[in-house]
Design a protein around this motif. Structure first.
Motif, PDB file in Angstrom:
ATOM      1  N   GLU A 189       0.805  -1.210   0.000  1.00 24.99           N
ATOM      2  CA  GLU A 189       0.000   0.000   0.000  1.00 24.99           C
ATOM      3  C   GLU A 189       0.841   1.263   0.000  1.00 24.99           C
ATOM      4  O   GLU A 189       0.979   1.906  -1.020  1.00 24.99           O
ATOM      5  CB  GLU A 189      -0.965  -0.012   1.175  1.00 24.99           C
ATOM      6  CG  GLU A 189      -2.051  -1.047   1.007  1.00 24.99           C
ATOM      7  CD  GLU A 189      -3.091  -0.979   2.091  1.00 24.99           C
ATOM      8  OE1 GLU A 189      -2.925  -0.209   3.059  1.00 24.99           O
ATOM      9  OE2 GLU A 189      -4.080  -1.709   1.981  1.00 24.99           O
ATOM     10  N   ASN A 190       1.400   1.610   1.126  1.00 22.13           N
ATOM     11  CA  ASN A 190       2.088   2.881   1.251  1.00 22.13           C
ATOM     12  C   ASN A 190       3.479   2.692   1.837  1.00 22.13           C
ATOM     13  O   ASN A 190       3.667   1.911   2.757  1.00 22.13           O
ATOM     14  CB  ASN A 190       1.291   3.830   2.149  1.00 22.13           C
ATOM     15  CG  ASN A 190      -0.101   4.064   1.624  1.00 22.13           C
ATOM     16  OD1 ASN A 190      -0.279   4.432   0.478  1.00 22.13           O
ATOM     17  ND2 ASN A 190      -1.099   3.837   2.462  1.00 22.13           N
ATOM     18  N   LEU A 191       4.426   3.449   1.314  1.00 17.77           N
ATOM     19  CA  LEU A 191       5.795   3.437   1.808  1.00 17.77           C
ATOM     20  C   LEU A 191       6.194   4.873   2.088  1.00 17.77           C
ATOM     21  O   LEU A 191       6.059   5.739   1.224  1.00 17.77           O
ATOM     22  CB  LEU A 191       6.744   2.833   0.775  1.00 17.77           C
ATOM     23  CG  LEU A 191       8.237   2.986   1.045  1.00 17.77           C
ATOM     24  CD1 LEU A 191       8.643   2.218   2.298  1.00 17.77           C
ATOM     25  CD2 LEU A 191       9.043   2.502  -0.153  1.00 17.77           C
ATOM     26  N   THR A 192       6.664   5.137   3.321  1.00 15.41           N
ATOM     27  CA  THR A 192       7.166   6.458   3.694  1.00 15.41           C
ATOM     28  C   THR A 192       8.569   6.309   4.230  1.00 15.41           C
ATOM     29  O   THR A 192       8.814   5.511   5.130  1.00 15.41           O
ATOM     30  CB  THR A 192       6.268   7.116   4.766  1.00 15.41           C
ATOM     31  OG1 THR A 192       4.945   7.241   4.253  1.00 15.41           O
ATOM     32  CG2 THR A 192       6.799   8.484   5.163  1.00 15.41           C
ATOM     33  N   ILE A 193       9.497   7.071   3.662  1.00 10.57           N
ATOM     34  CA  ILE A 193      10.880   7.136   4.137  1.00 10.57           C
ATOM     35  C   ILE A 193      11.090   8.577   4.573  1.00 10.57           C
ATOM     36  O   ILE A 193      10.957   9.495   3.770  1.00 10.57           O
ATOM     37  CB  ILE A 193      11.873   6.726   3.037  1.00 10.57           C
ATOM     38  CG1 ILE A 193      11.628   5.273   2.632  1.00 10.57           C
ATOM     39  CG2 ILE A 193      13.301   6.926   3.511  1.00 10.57           C
ATOM     40  CD1 ILE A 193      12.432   4.819   1.431  1.00 10.57           C
TER      41      ILE A 193
ATOM     42  N   ILE B  78       9.052  -2.781  -8.536  1.00  7.73           N
ATOM     43  CA  ILE B  78       7.939  -2.829  -7.591  1.00  7.73           C
ATOM     44  C   ILE B  78       6.674  -2.499  -8.371  1.00  7.73           C
ATOM     45  O   ILE B  78       6.680  -1.680  -9.278  1.00  7.73           O
ATOM     46  CB  ILE B  78       8.119  -1.894  -6.384  1.00  7.73           C
ATOM     47  CG1 ILE B  78       8.235  -0.431  -6.824  1.00  7.73           C
ATOM     48  CG2 ILE B  78       9.312  -2.304  -5.543  1.00  7.73           C
ATOM     49  CD1 ILE B  78       8.203   0.532  -5.670  1.00  7.73           C
ATOM     50  N   ASN B  79       5.602  -3.140  -8.020  1.00  4.97           N
ATOM     51  CA  ASN B  79       4.365  -2.996  -8.775  1.00  4.97           C
ATOM     52  C   ASN B  79       3.180  -2.743  -7.853  1.00  4.97           C
ATOM     53  O   ASN B  79       3.079  -3.321  -6.781  1.00  4.97           O
ATOM     54  CB  ASN B  79       4.100  -4.261  -9.600  1.00  4.97           C
ATOM     55  CG  ASN B  79       5.200  -4.503 -10.605  1.00  4.97           C
ATOM     56  OD1 ASN B  79       5.597  -3.598 -11.316  1.00  4.97           O
ATOM     57  ND2 ASN B  79       5.711  -5.719 -10.628  1.00  4.97           N
ATOM     58  N   ASN B  80       2.306  -1.871  -8.309  1.00  6.54           N
ATOM     59  CA  ASN B  80       1.007  -1.647  -7.693  1.00  6.54           C
ATOM     60  C   ASN B  80       1.045  -1.003  -6.314  1.00  6.54           C
ATOM     61  O   ASN B  80       0.094  -1.125  -5.554  1.00  6.54           O
ATOM     62  CB  ASN B  80       0.205  -2.948  -7.637  1.00  6.54           C
ATOM     63  CG  ASN B  80       0.024  -3.544  -9.009  1.00  6.54           C
ATOM     64  OD1 ASN B  80      -0.280  -2.837  -9.956  1.00  6.54           O
ATOM     65  ND2 ASN B  80       0.233  -4.840  -9.132  1.00  6.54           N
ATOM     66  N   PHE B  81       2.128  -0.312  -5.947  1.00  7.36           N
ATOM     67  CA  PHE B  81       2.112   0.475  -4.718  1.00  7.36           C
ATOM     68  C   PHE B  81       1.135   1.624  -4.903  1.00  7.36           C
ATOM     69  O   PHE B  81       1.059   2.217  -5.982  1.00  7.36           O
ATOM     70  CB  PHE B  81       3.495   1.069  -4.433  1.00  7.36           C
ATOM     71  CG  PHE B  81       4.379   0.226  -3.578  1.00  7.36           C
ATOM     72  CD1 PHE B  81       4.777   0.660  -2.331  1.00  7.36           C
ATOM     73  CD2 PHE B  81       4.831  -1.004  -4.019  1.00  7.36           C
ATOM     74  CE1 PHE B  81       5.616  -0.100  -1.547  1.00  7.36           C
ATOM     75  CE2 PHE B  81       5.664  -1.777  -3.250  1.00  7.36           C
ATOM     76  CZ  PHE B  81       6.066  -1.323  -1.998  1.00  7.36           C
ATOM     77  N   LYS B  82       0.389   1.964  -3.863  1.00  3.44           N
ATOM     78  CA  LYS B  82      -0.500   3.107  -3.964  1.00  3.44           C
ATOM     79  C   LYS B  82       0.292   4.400  -3.904  1.00  3.44           C
ATOM     80  O   LYS B  82       0.077   5.295  -4.701  1.00  3.44           O
ATOM     81  CB  LYS B  82      -1.552   3.057  -2.865  1.00  3.44           C
ATOM     82  CG  LYS B  82      -2.565   1.944  -3.072  1.00  3.44           C
ATOM     83  CD  LYS B  82      -3.629   1.958  -2.009  1.00  3.44           C
ATOM     84  CE  LYS B  82      -4.605   0.818  -2.253  1.00  3.44           C
ATOM     85  NZ  LYS B  82      -5.623   0.742  -1.222  1.00  3.44           N
ATOM     86  N   SER B  83       1.208   4.501  -2.925  1.00  2.01           N
ATOM     87  CA  SER B  83       2.001   5.726  -2.850  1.00  2.01           C
ATOM     88  C   SER B  83       3.352   5.475  -2.204  1.00  2.01           C
ATOM     89  O   SER B  83       3.502   4.603  -1.351  1.00  2.01           O
ATOM     90  CB  SER B  83       1.251   6.819  -2.080  1.00  2.01           C
ATOM     91  OG  SER B  83       1.236   6.541  -0.707  1.00  2.01           O
ATOM     92  N   ILE B  84       4.324   6.274  -2.657  1.00  2.00           N
ATOM     93  CA  ILE B  84       5.659   6.280  -2.079  1.00  2.00           C
ATOM     94  C   ILE B  84       5.977   7.732  -1.757  1.00  2.00           C
ATOM     95  O   ILE B  84       5.852   8.604  -2.624  1.00  2.00           O
ATOM     96  CB  ILE B  84       6.707   5.716  -3.059  1.00  2.00           C
ATOM     97  CG1 ILE B  84       6.423   4.241  -3.340  1.00  2.00           C
ATOM     98  CG2 ILE B  84       8.117   5.897  -2.496  1.00  2.00           C
ATOM     99  CD1 ILE B  84       7.313   3.641  -4.410  1.00  2.00           C
TER     100      ILE B  84
END
Length: 135
Positions: A32-36, A51-57
């Protein structure tokens, strides 16, 4: 690292210094979501390879350095947001091969984008850049 992990739910990495290894999130899908979020954030080559189909980075930091092929061979990411005082990309290197990525946003004081930054971006809907100085 998290290579080839499917269905990761929100991933949040927060620290003063963030220096991720090469291919940390490669071949992850359906997450789903990745926050760095770091003060100094160094991203490696192929960090988000395939990477495929992540909603947001979302990547935040005072100083963010991107090498080549950071988002190489990625598909269907809905939103990529990069927020930092100094955002620097590798010179004359491809950062994105956007096959289905929809929106890319840069917010920063100083944004340095190289030649050949985007490649194969037929489905890219928007690129927003908010900055005081762009190089």
């Amino acid at each position: 690292s998290f290579s080839a992990c499917a269905n990761l739910r929100p991933v949040i990495i927060k620290a003063n210094e963030i220096n991720l290894a090469t291919n940390t999130f490669s071949s992850c899908s359906n997450s789903e979501n990745l926050t760095i979020d770091g003060i100094n954030t160094q991203i490696k080559t192929n960090e988000f390879y395939s990477i495929n189909n992540f909603k947001s980075i979302t990547i935040k930091g005072n100083y963010i350095l991107f090498p080549s092929k950071t988002f190489y061979s990625c598909k269907n990411i809905q939103n990529i947001t990069i927020i930092g005082d100094n955002i620097i990309t590798a010179v004359n290197k491809i950062l994105f091969t956007c096959k289905g990525n929809q929106n890319v946003t840069f917010i920063g004081q100083n944004v340095t984008l190289s030649n050949n930054y985007f490649e194969s971006c037929a489905n890219l809907q928007s690129i927003l850049i908010y900055c005081e100085k762009m190089y």
